[in-house]
Write a protein that holds these residues in place. Structure first.
Motif, PDB file in Angstrom:
ATOM      1  N   LEU A  93      -0.602  28.737  -7.466  1.00 41.50           N
ATOM      2  CA  LEU A  93      -1.773  27.958  -7.863  1.00 41.50           C
ATOM      3  C   LEU A  93      -1.934  26.676  -7.069  1.00 41.50           C
ATOM      4  CD1 LEU A  93      -1.580  28.266 -11.765  1.00 41.50           C
ATOM      5  CD2 LEU A  93      -2.814  29.705 -10.151  1.00 41.50           C
ATOM      6  N   THR A  94      -1.009  26.374  -6.170  1.00 37.18           N
ATOM      7  CA  THR A  94      -1.083  25.126  -5.411  1.00 37.18           C
ATOM      8  C   THR A  94      -1.610  25.407  -4.021  1.00 37.18           C
ATOM      9  OG1 THR A  94       1.230  25.365  -4.723  1.00 37.18           O
ATOM     10  CG2 THR A  94       0.795  24.062  -6.689  1.00 37.18           C
ATOM     11  N   TYR A  95      -2.693  24.708  -3.642  1.00 37.45           N
ATOM     12  CA  TYR A  95      -3.289  24.837  -2.325  1.00 37.45           C
ATOM     13  C   TYR A  95      -3.488  23.441  -1.747  1.00 37.45           C
ATOM     14  CZ  TYR A  95      -4.296  29.435  -4.162  1.00 37.45           C
ATOM     15  OH  TYR A  95      -4.184  30.663  -4.720  1.00 37.45           O
ATOM     16  N   PRO A  96      -2.434  22.822  -1.209  1.00 43.34           N
ATOM     17  CA  PRO A  96      -2.566  21.448  -0.728  1.00 43.34           C
ATOM     18  C   PRO A  96      -3.449  21.354   0.503  1.00 43.34           C
ATOM     19  CG  PRO A  96      -0.454  22.355  -0.082  1.00 43.34           C
ATOM     20  CD  PRO A  96      -1.103  23.374  -0.995  1.00 43.34           C
ATOM     21  N   CYS A  97      -4.038  20.162   0.690  1.00 47.84           N
ATOM     22  CA  CYS A  97      -4.808  19.896   1.898  1.00 47.84           C
ATOM     23  C   CYS A  97      -3.873  19.803   3.092  1.00 47.84           C
ATOM     24  CB  CYS A  97      -5.581  18.582   1.750  1.00 47.84           C
ATOM     25  SG  CYS A  97      -6.835  18.622   0.458  1.00 47.84           S
ATOM     26  N   GLU A  98      -4.461  19.765   4.256  1.00 42.53           N
ATOM     27  CA  GLU A  98      -3.658  19.575   5.468  1.00 42.53           C
ATOM     28  C   GLU A  98      -2.936  18.245   5.384  1.00 42.53           C
ATOM     29  OE1 GLU A  98      -4.242  19.388  10.317  1.00 42.53           O
ATOM     30  OE2 GLU A  98      -5.958  19.571   8.974  1.00 42.53           O
ATOM     31  N   GLU A  99      -1.625  18.274   5.625  1.00 45.32           N
ATOM     32  CA  GLU A  99      -0.826  17.080   5.470  1.00 45.32           C
ATOM     33  C   GLU A  99      -1.209  16.041   6.517  1.00 45.32           C
ATOM     34  OE1 GLU A  99       3.265  17.948   5.294  1.00 45.32           O
ATOM     35  OE2 GLU A  99       3.096  19.304   3.584  1.00 45.32           O
ATOM     36  N   VAL A 100      -1.256  14.784   6.080  1.00 45.84           N
ATOM     37  CA  VAL A 100      -1.666  13.697   6.962  1.00 45.84           C
ATOM     38  C   VAL A 100      -0.670  12.559   6.855  1.00 45.84           C
ATOM     39  CG1 VAL A 100      -4.091  14.289   6.809  1.00 45.84           C
ATOM     40  CG2 VAL A 100      -3.120  12.735   5.152  1.00 45.84           C
ATOM     41  N   GLY A 101      -0.891  11.520   7.643  1.00 48.66           N
ATOM     42  CA  GLY A 101       0.016  10.387   7.681  1.00 48.66           C
ATOM     43  C   GLY A 101      -0.307   9.350   6.636  1.00 48.66           C
ATOM     44  N   ALA A 119       6.101  -4.024   7.621  1.00 46.38           N
ATOM     45  CA  ALA A 119       6.806  -2.785   7.948  1.00 46.38           C
ATOM     46  C   ALA A 119       6.235  -1.637   7.126  1.00 46.38           C
ATOM     47  CB  ALA A 119       8.308  -2.929   7.678  1.00 46.38           C
ATOM     48  N   THR A 120       6.458  -0.408   7.629  1.00 47.06           N
ATOM     49  CA  THR A 120       6.076   0.808   6.914  1.00 47.06           C
ATOM     50  C   THR A 120       7.328   1.633   6.674  1.00 47.06           C
ATOM     51  OG1 THR A 120       3.866   0.872   7.884  1.00 47.06           O
ATOM     52  CG2 THR A 120       4.724   2.928   6.977  1.00 47.06           C
ATOM     53  N   SER A 121       7.549   1.992   5.403  1.00 50.38           N
ATOM     54  CA  SER A 121       8.722   2.770   5.019  1.00 50.38           C
ATOM     55  C   SER A 121       8.266   4.127   4.502  1.00 50.38           C
ATOM     56  CB  SER A 121       9.509   2.033   3.932  1.00 50.38           C
ATOM     57  OG  SER A 121      10.635   2.784   3.527  1.00 50.38           O
ATOM     58  N   SER A 122       8.994   5.183   4.867  1.00 48.89           N
ATOM     59  CA  SER A 122       8.656   6.532   4.401  1.00 48.89           C
ATOM     60  C   SER A 122       9.849   7.148   3.690  1.00 48.89           C
ATOM     61  CB  SER A 122       8.227   7.425   5.566  1.00 48.89           C
ATOM     62  OG  SER A 122       9.295   7.599   6.475  1.00 48.89           O
ATOM     63  N   CYS A 123       9.552   8.155   2.857  1.00 53.03           N
ATOM     64  CA  CYS A 123      10.618   8.790   2.074  1.00 53.03           C
ATOM     65  C   CYS A 123      10.238  10.244   1.827  1.00 53.03           C
ATOM     66  CB  CYS A 123      10.801   8.052   0.751  1.00 53.03           C
ATOM     67  SG  CYS A 123      11.963   8.845  -0.388  1.00 53.03           S
ATOM     68  N   ASN A 124      11.178  11.161   2.036  1.00 50.73           N
ATOM     69  CA  ASN A 124      10.981  12.565   1.687  1.00 50.73           C
ATOM     70  C   ASN A 124      11.335  12.755   0.210  1.00 50.73           C
ATOM     71  OD1 ASN A 124      10.166  13.421   4.251  1.00 50.73           O
ATOM     72  ND2 ASN A 124      12.287  13.661   4.929  1.00 50.73           N
ATOM     73  N   VAL A 125      10.335  12.976  -0.599  1.00 49.53           N
ATOM     74  CA  VAL A 125      10.507  13.084  -2.052  1.00 49.53           C
ATOM     75  C   VAL A 125      10.733  14.544  -2.416  1.00 49.53           C
ATOM     76  CG1 VAL A 125       9.456  12.659  -4.296  1.00 49.53           C
ATOM     77  CG2 VAL A 125       9.024  11.087  -2.404  1.00 49.53           C
ATOM     78  N   PHE A 129       4.789   7.154   1.517  1.00 49.60           N
ATOM     79  CA  PHE A 129       4.789   6.032   2.450  1.00 49.60           C
ATOM     80  C   PHE A 129       4.551   4.734   1.687  1.00 49.60           C
ATOM     81  CE2 PHE A 129       3.079   9.776   4.525  1.00 49.60           C
ATOM     82  CZ  PHE A 129       3.834   9.872   5.686  1.00 49.60           C
ATOM     83  N   ALA A 130       5.143   3.661   2.194  1.00 50.11           N
ATOM     84  CA  ALA A 130       4.904   2.321   1.652  1.00 50.11           C
ATOM     85  C   ALA A 130       4.711   1.367   2.816  1.00 50.11           C
ATOM     86  CB  ALA A 130       6.076   1.872   0.780  1.00 50.11           C
ATOM     87  N   LYS A 131       3.533   0.759   2.869  1.00 49.55           N
ATOM     88  CA  LYS A 131       3.241  -0.234   3.890  1.00 49.55           C
ATOM     89  C   LYS A 131       3.303  -1.610   3.233  1.00 49.55           C
ATOM     90  CE  LYS A 131      -0.105  -1.557   7.431  1.00 49.55           C
ATOM     91  NZ  LYS A 131      -1.401  -1.251   8.063  1.00 49.55           N
ATOM     92  N   ILE A 132       4.191  -2.473   3.723  1.00 54.61           N
ATOM     93  CA  ILE A 132       4.427  -3.774   3.100  1.00 54.61           C
ATOM     94  C   ILE A 132       4.081  -4.882   4.079  1.00 54.61           C
ATOM     95  CG2 ILE A 132       6.129  -5.259   1.991  1.00 54.61           C
ATOM     96  CD1 ILE A 132       7.055  -1.664   2.377  1.00 54.61           C
ATOM     97  N   CYS A 133       3.268  -5.799   3.606  1.00 51.59           N
ATOM     98  CA  CYS A 133       2.973  -7.016   4.364  1.00 51.59           C
ATOM     99  C   CYS A 133       3.552  -8.182   3.571  1.00 51.59           C
ATOM    100  CB  CYS A 133       1.464  -7.165   4.565  1.00 51.59           C
ATOM    101  SG  CYS A 133       1.007  -8.639   5.505  1.00 51.59           S
ATOM    102  N   THR A 162       0.859  -1.180   0.000  1.00 52.67           N
ATOM    103  CA  THR A 162       0.000   0.000   0.000  1.00 52.67           C
ATOM    104  C   THR A 162       0.892   1.226   0.000  1.00 52.67           C
ATOM    105  OG1 THR A 162      -1.784  -1.113   1.193  1.00 52.67           O
ATOM    106  CG2 THR A 162      -1.788   1.283   1.224  1.00 52.67           C
ATOM    107  N   ALA A 163       0.742   2.085  -1.009  1.00 51.21           N
ATOM    108  CA  ALA A 163       1.582   3.280  -1.140  1.00 51.21           C
ATOM    109  C   ALA A 163       0.712   4.524  -1.121  1.00 51.21           C
ATOM    110  CB  ALA A 163       2.388   3.229  -2.440  1.00 51.21           C
ATOM    111  N   SER A 164       1.236   5.596  -0.562  1.00 52.40           N
ATOM    112  CA  SER A 164       0.493   6.850  -0.498  1.00 52.40           C
ATOM    113  C   SER A 164       1.460   8.022  -0.494  1.00 52.40           C
ATOM    114  CB  SER A 164      -0.395   6.891   0.744  1.00 52.40           C
ATOM    115  OG  SER A 164       0.400   6.854   1.920  1.00 52.40           O
ATOM    116  N   VAL A 165       0.934   9.200  -0.844  1.00 51.44           N
ATOM    117  CA  VAL A 165       1.701  10.442  -0.798  1.00 51.44           C
ATOM    118  C   VAL A 165       0.827  11.488  -0.127  1.00 51.44           C
ATOM    119  CG1 VAL A 165       0.910  11.199  -3.085  1.00 51.44           C
ATOM    120  CG2 VAL A 165       3.075  12.069  -2.170  1.00 51.44           C
TER     121      VAL A 165
END
Length: 387
Positions: free
Chosen positions: A293-301, A240-246, A190-194, A173-176
């Motif tokens: 022009l960029t208005y991101p939502c509140e950052e979440v986990g 495990a869950t792995s994160s990365c600052n892109v 984020f990458a959650k690996i089972c 499961t991957a998300s940004v």
């Protein structure tokens, strides 16, 4: 020898222009003697062009395409067939041109084409070559928002069996944290690996840019990796869950999706590197736009696919088990903002959202009726009155 020297164009602002903006500036030149001219003008135009060649020898074929977006002209010295005499010396003429409000693509320069917006000054003289000068301006399209992401978290997932030489399967499961950003921004992926297999694997993150050129019914593609990151090894039968600052490079150009002959797209690619197997991949589209022009939502986990109702992007089937959905979203604290400066904060007038409303309304509770007078309520009839 031409009496016209130092023909230059100066704009009042050097920042990028957009649809509907007005270009103002000064046209300057020096005359070494009194000179008769037919006209002096400044023209603004936008155009796109691409070309490439495929094959070789007898099979070689060339493709090209051109699009014109607008042309606006302003005469600082009106056209006159008999000519107007300008005196010797330095001349400064103000000009004003308005860019049309129609959708137009952002400036671009690539291997097989370009999208350019230029100013061209021209001094026409009778029986003489015209003197010209050009200045390229930067253009950032506002129309990118019509075709872009939401600025909110995006995610996707994939479930895959490892193969005949290894037991078990792997779920990724991957998300940004947001799918819209500007050059120089940092996203969190984020990458959650089972991993229920007997193989070890590594999560990898990368940002890819794809440029497409279209002409004559053919398409030419080019790809470039802008960022790459490798996570820690995931051992067999573990989770495990792995994160990365892109990091988005400051040199990254904006998405282009409103041009018929040139397009630029970005994706975040999250995949598992498994030896001797086809890697499970989750691909999430990204939008790179101007900061204003960029208005991101509140950052979440790292939420799983489907959190907050976001769509899932993957070439693979959905996971075998359902995803959890948060039950509510907390109110953000009131914040001050200046939208004109490109701030990502909410303006004071923006609505604040509380917990999500229930899917079904709760049944109403019927209240006992209240008498409007002061009379005592009627007593129930006695047994003797009934018989």
């Amino acid at each position: 020898m031409s009496p016209i020297e130092n023909l230059t164009i100066t704009c009042d602002k050097e920042d990028a222009y957009s649809e509907g903006d007005t270009i103002t500036g000064v046209l300057s030149f020096n005359l070494t003697k009194d000179t008769k001219v037919k006209s002096v003008s400044v023209k603004a135009k936008g155009e796109a062009y691409c070309s490439w060649t495929e094959g070789s020898g007898d099979d070689e074929r060339s493709y090209s395409a051109y699009r014109s977006y607008f042309k606006e002209k302003h005469f600082v010295v009106p056209e006159d067939a008999t000519g107007s005499v300008l005196p010797k010396g330095i001349h400064h003429f103000k000009f004003r041109l308005t860019i049309p409000s129609e959708s137009m693509p952002s400036s671009f320069k690539g291997l097989h084409g370009h999208i350019r917006y230029i100013l061209q000054a021209k001094i026409s003289r009778k029986w003489r070559w015209s003197s010209t000068a050009t200045k390229e301006i930067d253009f950032a399209s506002k129309s990118i928002l019509k075709f872009s992401g939401t600025g909110c978290p995006q995610s996707g997932s994939v479930n895959k069996k490892v193969g005949v030489f290894s037991k078990g399967e792997v779920h990724l499961t991957a998300s940004v944290n947001r799918d819209m950003c500007s050059p120089g921004d940092t996203l969190t992926a984020f990458a959650k690996i089972c991993n229920t297999s007997s193989k070890s694997m590594k999560p990898k993150f990368s940002v890819l840019k794809k440029i497409s050129y279209h002409a004559g019914g053919s398409t030419n593609f080019s790809h470039e990796t802008l960022f790459k990151c490798v996570g820690d090894t995931i051992e067999p039968n573990s989770e495990a869950t792995s994160s990365c600052n892109v990091v988005i490079p400051a040199s990254a150009i904006y998405n282009i999706n409103n041009c018929e002959i040139i397009s630029v797209d970005y994706v975040l690619k999250v995949y598992l590197d498994i030896s001797f197997r086809i890697d499970p991949v989750v691909v999430i589209p990204l939008t790179i736009a101007p900061p204003s022009l960029t208005y991101p939502c509140e950052e979440v986990g790292p939420y799983p696919s489907g959190a907050f109702g976001v769509p899932s992007y993957s070439d693979f089937p959905a996971p075998l088990y359902p995803n959890l959905v948060p039950t509510g979203v907390l109110n953000p604290a009131p914040q001050q903002a200046n939208l004109a400066s490109g701030s990502n904060e909410l303006p004071p007038s923006a609505p604040l959202y509380d917990f999500l409303a229930p899917a079904y309304p709760s049944p109403s509770v019927q209240q006992p009726a209240t008498r409007l007078d002061n009379q005592p309520e009627d007593q129930p009839p006695s047994y003797s009155s009934l018989f």
